[in-house]
Scaffold this motif. Structure first.
Motif, mmCIF file in Angstrom:
data_model
loop_
_atom_site.group_PDB
_atom_site.id
_atom_site.type_symbol
_atom_site.label_atom_id
_atom_site.label_comp_id
_atom_site.label_asym_id
_atom_site.label_seq_id
_atom_site.Cartn_x
_atom_site.Cartn_y
_atom_site.Cartn_z
ATOM 1 N N CYS A 1 58.128 -7.652 -33.694
ATOM 2 C CA CYS A 1 58.873 -8.898 -33.938
ATOM 3 C C CYS A 1 58.093 -9.901 -34.796
ATOM 4 N N HIS A 2 56.794 -9.741 -34.872
ATOM 5 C CA HIS A 2 55.963 -10.683 -35.646
ATOM 6 C C HIS A 2 55.182 -9.913 -36.706
ATOM 7 N N GLN A 3 55.927 -9.263 -37.598
ATOM 8 C CA GLN A 3 55.298 -8.344 -38.530
ATOM 9 C C GLN A 3 54.351 -9.044 -39.504
ATOM 10 N N GLY B 1 39.988 -5.602 -30.139
ATOM 11 C CA GLY B 1 39.098 -6.728 -30.420
ATOM 12 C C GLY B 1 39.742 -8.085 -30.177
ATOM 13 N N VAL B 2 39.569 -8.991 -31.140
ATOM 14 C CA VAL B 2 40.174 -10.328 -31.037
ATOM 15 C C VAL B 2 41.638 -10.169 -31.452
ATOM 16 N N THR B 3 42.416 -9.655 -30.507
ATOM 17 C CA THR B 3 43.809 -9.300 -30.790
ATOM 18 C C THR B 3 44.741 -10.492 -30.499
ATOM 19 N N CYS B 4 46.029 -10.314 -30.792
ATOM 20 C CA CYS B 4 47.013 -11.396 -30.641
ATOM 21 C C CYS B 4 46.937 -12.064 -29.266
ATOM 22 N N GLN C 1 52.477 -11.729 -39.126
ATOM 23 C CA GLN C 1 51.189 -12.045 -38.508
ATOM 24 C C GLN C 1 50.362 -10.772 -38.336
ATOM 25 N N PHE C 2 51.037 -9.693 -37.913
ATOM 26 C CA PHE C 2 50.323 -8.435 -37.713
ATOM 27 C C PHE C 2 49.728 -7.936 -39.028
ATOM 28 N N ASN C 3 50.527 -7.965 -40.094
ATOM 29 C CA ASN C 3 50.047 -7.435 -41.377
ATOM 30 C C ASN C 3 48.851 -8.205 -41.914
ATOM 31 N N VAL D 1 44.610 -12.350 -27.200
ATOM 32 C CA VAL D 1 43.388 -13.135 -26.960
ATOM 33 C C VAL D 1 43.642 -14.616 -27.253
ATOM 34 N N CYS D 2 44.338 -14.888 -28.326
ATOM 35 C CA CYS D 2 44.590 -16.281 -28.706
ATOM 36 C C CYS D 2 45.917 -16.807 -28.170
ATOM 37 N N HIS D 3 46.846 -15.917 -27.808
ATOM 38 C CA HIS D 3 48.211 -16.381 -27.545
ATOM 39 C C HIS D 3 48.741 -16.217 -26.126
ATOM 40 N N ASP E 1 48.952 -21.966 -44.521
ATOM 41 C CA ASP E 1 50.371 -21.778 -44.226
ATOM 42 C C ASP E 1 50.572 -20.888 -42.987
ATOM 43 N N ARG E 2 49.640 -20.985 -42.046
ATOM 44 C CA ARG E 2 49.674 -20.220 -40.791
ATOM 45 C C ARG E 2 49.514 -18.711 -40.970
ATOM 46 N N GLN E 3 49.082 -18.283 -42.153
ATOM 47 C CA GLN E 3 48.846 -16.844 -42.333
ATOM 48 C C GLN E 3 47.594 -16.431 -41.577
ATOM 49 N N HIS E 4 47.663 -15.256 -40.916
ATOM 50 C CA HIS E 4 46.554 -14.811 -40.061
ATOM 51 C C HIS E 4 45.519 -13.992 -40.822
ATOM 52 N N LEU E 5 45.034 -14.547 -41.937
ATOM 53 C CA LEU E 5 44.127 -13.773 -42.792
ATOM 54 C C LEU E 5 42.674 -13.832 -42.333
ATOM 55 N N GLY F 1 51.594 -21.109 -28.398
ATOM 56 C CA GLY F 1 51.517 -21.131 -29.862
ATOM 57 C C GLY F 1 51.573 -22.566 -30.351
ATOM 58 N N PRO F 2 51.472 -22.744 -31.668
ATOM 59 C CA PRO F 2 51.593 -24.098 -32.217
ATOM 60 C C PRO F 2 53.046 -24.548 -32.109
ATOM 61 N N PRO F 3 53.327 -25.848 -32.251
ATOM 62 C CA PRO F 3 54.732 -26.279 -32.294
ATOM 63 C C PRO F 3 55.458 -25.531 -33.415
ATOM 64 N N ARG F 4 56.765 -25.300 -33.249
ATOM 65 C CA ARG F 4 57.526 -24.647 -34.317
ATOM 66 C C ARG F 4 57.288 -25.363 -35.636
ATOM 67 N N LYS F 5 57.262 -24.594 -36.714
ATOM 68 C CA LYS F 5 56.995 -25.171 -38.038
ATOM 69 C C LYS F 5 57.886 -26.366 -38.320
ATOM 70 N N GLY F 6 57.286 -27.432 -38.820
ATOM 71 C CA GLY F 6 58.055 -28.603 -39.196
ATOM 72 C C GLY F 6 58.472 -29.483 -38.019
HETATM 73 C C1 HEC Z 1 41.814 -16.006 -33.451
HETATM 74 C C2 HEC Z 1 43.044 -16.472 -32.842
HETATM 75 C C3 HEC Z 1 44.353 -15.848 -33.234
HETATM 76 C C4 HEC Z 1 44.684 -14.512 -33.265
HETATM 77 C C5 HEC Z 1 43.793 -13.325 -33.010
HETATM 78 C C6 HEC Z 1 46.092 -14.453 -33.570
HETATM 79 N N1 HEC Z 1 46.590 -15.713 -33.732
HETATM 80 FE FE1 HEC Z 1 48.531 -16.238 -34.034
HETATM 81 N N2 HEC Z 1 47.992 -18.159 -34.332
HETATM 82 C C7 HEC Z 1 46.719 -18.664 -34.136
HETATM 83 C C8 HEC Z 1 46.694 -20.050 -34.522
HETATM 84 C C9 HEC Z 1 45.459 -20.963 -34.466
HETATM 85 C C10 HEC Z 1 47.998 -20.378 -34.956
HETATM 86 C C11 HEC Z 1 48.457 -21.741 -35.499
HETATM 87 C C12 HEC Z 1 47.966 -21.920 -36.934
HETATM 88 C C13 HEC Z 1 48.297 -23.274 -37.512
HETATM 89 O O1 HEC Z 1 49.039 -24.026 -36.895
HETATM 90 O O2 HEC Z 1 47.796 -23.542 -38.616
HETATM 91 C C14 HEC Z 1 48.805 -19.176 -34.791
HETATM 92 C C15 HEC Z 1 50.176 -19.088 -35.041
HETATM 93 C C16 HEC Z 1 50.957 -17.970 -34.681
HETATM 94 C C17 HEC Z 1 52.414 -17.928 -34.726
HETATM 95 C C18 HEC Z 1 53.326 -19.027 -35.201
HETATM 96 C C19 HEC Z 1 53.519 -18.784 -36.688
HETATM 97 C C20 HEC Z 1 54.392 -19.753 -37.438
HETATM 98 O O3 HEC Z 1 54.557 -19.495 -38.657
HETATM 99 O O4 HEC Z 1 54.865 -20.746 -36.892
HETATM 100 C C21 HEC Z 1 52.775 -16.657 -34.310
HETATM 101 C C22 HEC Z 1 54.181 -16.114 -34.190
HETATM 102 C C23 HEC Z 1 51.562 -15.932 -34.040
HETATM 103 N N3 HEC Z 1 50.486 -16.748 -34.271
HETATM 104 C C24 HEC Z 1 51.519 -14.605 -33.641
HETATM 105 C C25 HEC Z 1 50.360 -13.825 -33.653
HETATM 106 C C26 HEC Z 1 50.329 -12.388 -33.596
HETATM 107 C C27 HEC Z 1 51.528 -11.498 -33.493
HETATM 108 C C28 HEC Z 1 49.009 -12.001 -33.648
HETATM 109 C C29 HEC Z 1 48.425 -10.611 -33.710
HETATM 110 C C30 HEC Z 1 48.911 -9.728 -34.758
HETATM 111 C C31 HEC Z 1 48.219 -13.225 -33.700
HETATM 112 N N4 HEC Z 1 49.075 -14.291 -33.730
HETATM 113 C C32 HEC Z 1 46.825 -13.279 -33.688
HETATM 114 C C33 HEC Z 1 45.630 -17.980 -33.669
HETATM 115 C C34 HEC Z 1 45.552 -16.592 -33.546
#
Ligand code: HEC
Ligand code: HEC
Ligand code: HEC
Ligand code: HEC
Ligand code: HEC
Length: 372
Positions: free
Chosen positions: A31-33, A118-121, A35-37, A123-125, A208-212, A133-138
């Motif tokens: 469902c969250h492709q 490892g530091v997978t989804c 972020q995963f990619n 772990v942070c969520h 832009d909230r990309q998980h790079l 998670g963060p507040p919905r965008k905007g």
């Molecule tokens: C190291 C911590 C960390 C990991 C690991 C992580 N996230 Fe996040 N994620 C965050 C943070 C911090 C934000 C908010 C970023 C911001 O507001 O700039 C976020 C935001 C998000 C959001 C909201 C995105 C949006 O555009 O509003 C989703 C959904 C999400 N993460 C899913 C995932 C998924 C799925 C994974 C694994 C594939 C993952 N996260 C891994 C820290 C993490």
């Protein structure tokens, strides 16, 4: 809430379907492709690494858990028994990645324990079975929000702030060496203009909230933070390097090293003069940690590398800047291998050393023709 104090995911994971209750990153990927990619190419996805786990056998599983506090911190990622560690060693030998790179649940080669991701989804969520998670965008609505899956989520502004990264990227001041802990990234940021201007870790590492989470291992990321220019005068050529968009020291950690070299070339291209510098915080262990030197570039700082007293026959000066992201670890692995017996741990450390070598790259190069 102290988010990092006890990262327990709990037993009662919210969600109607097995998919929603599955904590593996491949499940989130359904469902969250996006972020995963992005995440799968980051160092966070590789945090349960051969260089880490290869060291655990001699330390024991309990001491290993102390390292997992940052590399795989969830309660259910910890080793419960020595057997967990032994199993992990052979799985890690067979599978370089702790998840399926395509994000497919069906193609998973084996159901690897969650620690391999490892530091997978999660772990942070995930805490106590709930998504955070963060507040919905905007928007800036915080608190419990309903959503179409896993019982909604809890929105918190903590996700948008630098402090969120601190538990793993900042050591306490009580561990200081020459006034600075081995990991001091948050403090360096606090002292920079970026904290005053509200530019958080996330602004640069999750644009832009990309998980790079790109860092010193990524040549484009490093280039994005630096400026270079050259000048020359009577008998000298100089390279100027400026830290223009890095929110902490370059490099922040004691582990990378940046080499700067200048070569004076004659008309045949032969190297007749050489200059060398490095950017690094150099530490060594001698009963306790000591700092030998610290030549890192601070935020906003501009450093000059001067090739001077040029010999008559020098017609060109070549500058080269090279990054060795895992310089310190290479030494650690080489030392470990010296007195390690054959076996799975040795194979893992050998792999780590080989991988570390592949990470070196040239950051910048310029040739300056001498004006006479
Ligand atoms: C190291 C911590 C960390 C990991 C690991 C992580 N996230 Fe996040 N994620 C965050 C943070 C911090 C934000 C908010 C970023 C911001 O507001 O700039 C976020 C935001 C998000 C959001 C909201 C995105 C949006 O555009 O509003 C989703 C959904 C999400 N993460 C899913 C995932 C998924 C799925 C994974 C694994 C594939 C993952 N996260 C891994 C820290 C993490
Ligand atoms: C069946 C689909 C599905 C699965 C599987 C799933 N999610 Fe979600 N997720 C959603 C939906 C739908 C929302 C609500 C989005 C909204 O309402 O803005 C959501 C919201 C979130 C949010 C909050 C986003 C924000 O704006 O802050 C996070 C964080 C999150 N999910 C993390 C995860 C993690 C981590 C996993 C895997 C352990 C996961 N999700 C698995 C569908 C799913
Ligand atoms: C649970 C601990 C944890 C949290 C929280 C965490 N990180 Fe990390 N991070 C790590 C670990 C461990 C590594 C090293 C992984 C490896 O290479 O083994 C890492 C690596 C990185 C790297 C890559 C460094 C390099 O050498 O290239 C960046 C960039 C990064 N993290 C940024 C962030 C940011 C930004 C946040 C906050 C949004 C964050 N991290 C939150 C544990 C964490
Ligand atoms: C406070 C958080 C934290 C703890 C605790 C921690 N690490 Fe790390 N580790 C990191 C971060 C962040 C990085 C990436 C940046 C760097 O190179 O320092 C990293 C990188 C590494 C790397 C190189 C990258 C890789 O994964 O191959 C190794 C090896 C490593 N750590 C081993 C260990 C060992 C062994 C322990 C326990 C003795 C440990 N770490 C404890 C945060 C931590
Ligand atoms: C203004 C942009 C910016 C901000 C703010 C920023 N970084 Fe970075 N960061 C970079 C750039 C560019 C690099 C690559 C150059 C380097 O390695 O220093 C980097 C590298 C890193 C690395 C790689 C390790 C190393 O030794 O350099 C880690 C880890 C990291 N950042 C974590 C963080 C954390 C945690 C924060 C917040 C406390 C943060 N960064 C704030 C731009 C930024």
């Amino acid at each position: 809430m102290n988010y990092w104090h006890h990262p327990k995911v709990g037993e009662d994971i919210q969600g109607e379907s097995p998919l929603e209750r599955n904590l593996h990153p491949e499940a989130c990927a359904q469902c969250h492709q996006q972020q995963f990619n992005a995440w799968k190419g980051s160092r966070h996805a590789l945090a349960y690494s051969p260089g880490l786990v290869g060291q655990f056998f001699s330390m024991g599983h309990q001491a290993g858990n102390d390292c997992l506090v940052c590399h795989a911190p969830l309660d259910r990622q910890q080793y419960k028994t020595p057997k967990d560690l032994v199993n992990s060693l052979s799985l890690l030998k067979r599978y370089a990645k702790g998840f399926d790179a395509e994000g497919s649940l069906d193609d998973m080669p084996v159901s690897l324990p969650l620690r391999h991701a490892g530091v997978t989804c999660a772990v942070c969520h995930i805490r106590d079975g709930q998504r955070f998670g963060p507040p919905r965008k905007g928007t800036d609505i915080v608190g419990k929000l309903s959503g179409a899956a896993h019982g909604g989520f809890i929105a918190s502004k903590g996700f948008e702030q630098a402090n969120f990264c601190a538990s793993c990227h900042q050591f306490p001041q009580s561990y200081a060496i020459n006034g600075k802990p081995l990991e001091n990234t948050l403090e360096e940021w606090k002292q920079s203009r970026f904290s005053r201007e509200g530019v958080q870790c996330q602004s640069c590492h999750m644009p832009d909230r990309q998980h790079l989470f790109r860092g010193v291992h990524d040549v484009d990321m490093v280039r994005s933070g630096l400026g270079f220019d050259v000048q020359q005068g009577d008998g000298w050529v100089r390279l100027r390097m400026s830290s223009v968009y890095i929110g902490h020291a370059f490099p922040s950690y004691v582990t990378p090293k940046v080499n700067i070299k200048a070569k004076g070339l004659d008309k045949y291209g032969h190297e007749v003069q050489t200059w060398q510098w490095s950017l690094q915080r150099k530490v060594f262990y001698d009963g306790g940690w000591q700092e030998a030197s610290d030549t890192r570039l601070m935020p906003g700082e501009r450093r000059v590398f001067m090739a001077n007293r040029l010999k008559e026959d020098v017609v060109q000066v070549l500058f080269q800047v090279d990054v060795i992201p895992d310089d310190f670890y290479k030494g650690v692995y080489e030392n470990l291998l010296q007195d390690m017996q054959e076996g799975t741990s040795r194979t893992l450390i050998q792999r780590a050393l080989k991988d570390a070598g592949k990470n070196d790259y040239r950051l910048y190069q310029v040739t300056v023709d001498r004006k006479k």
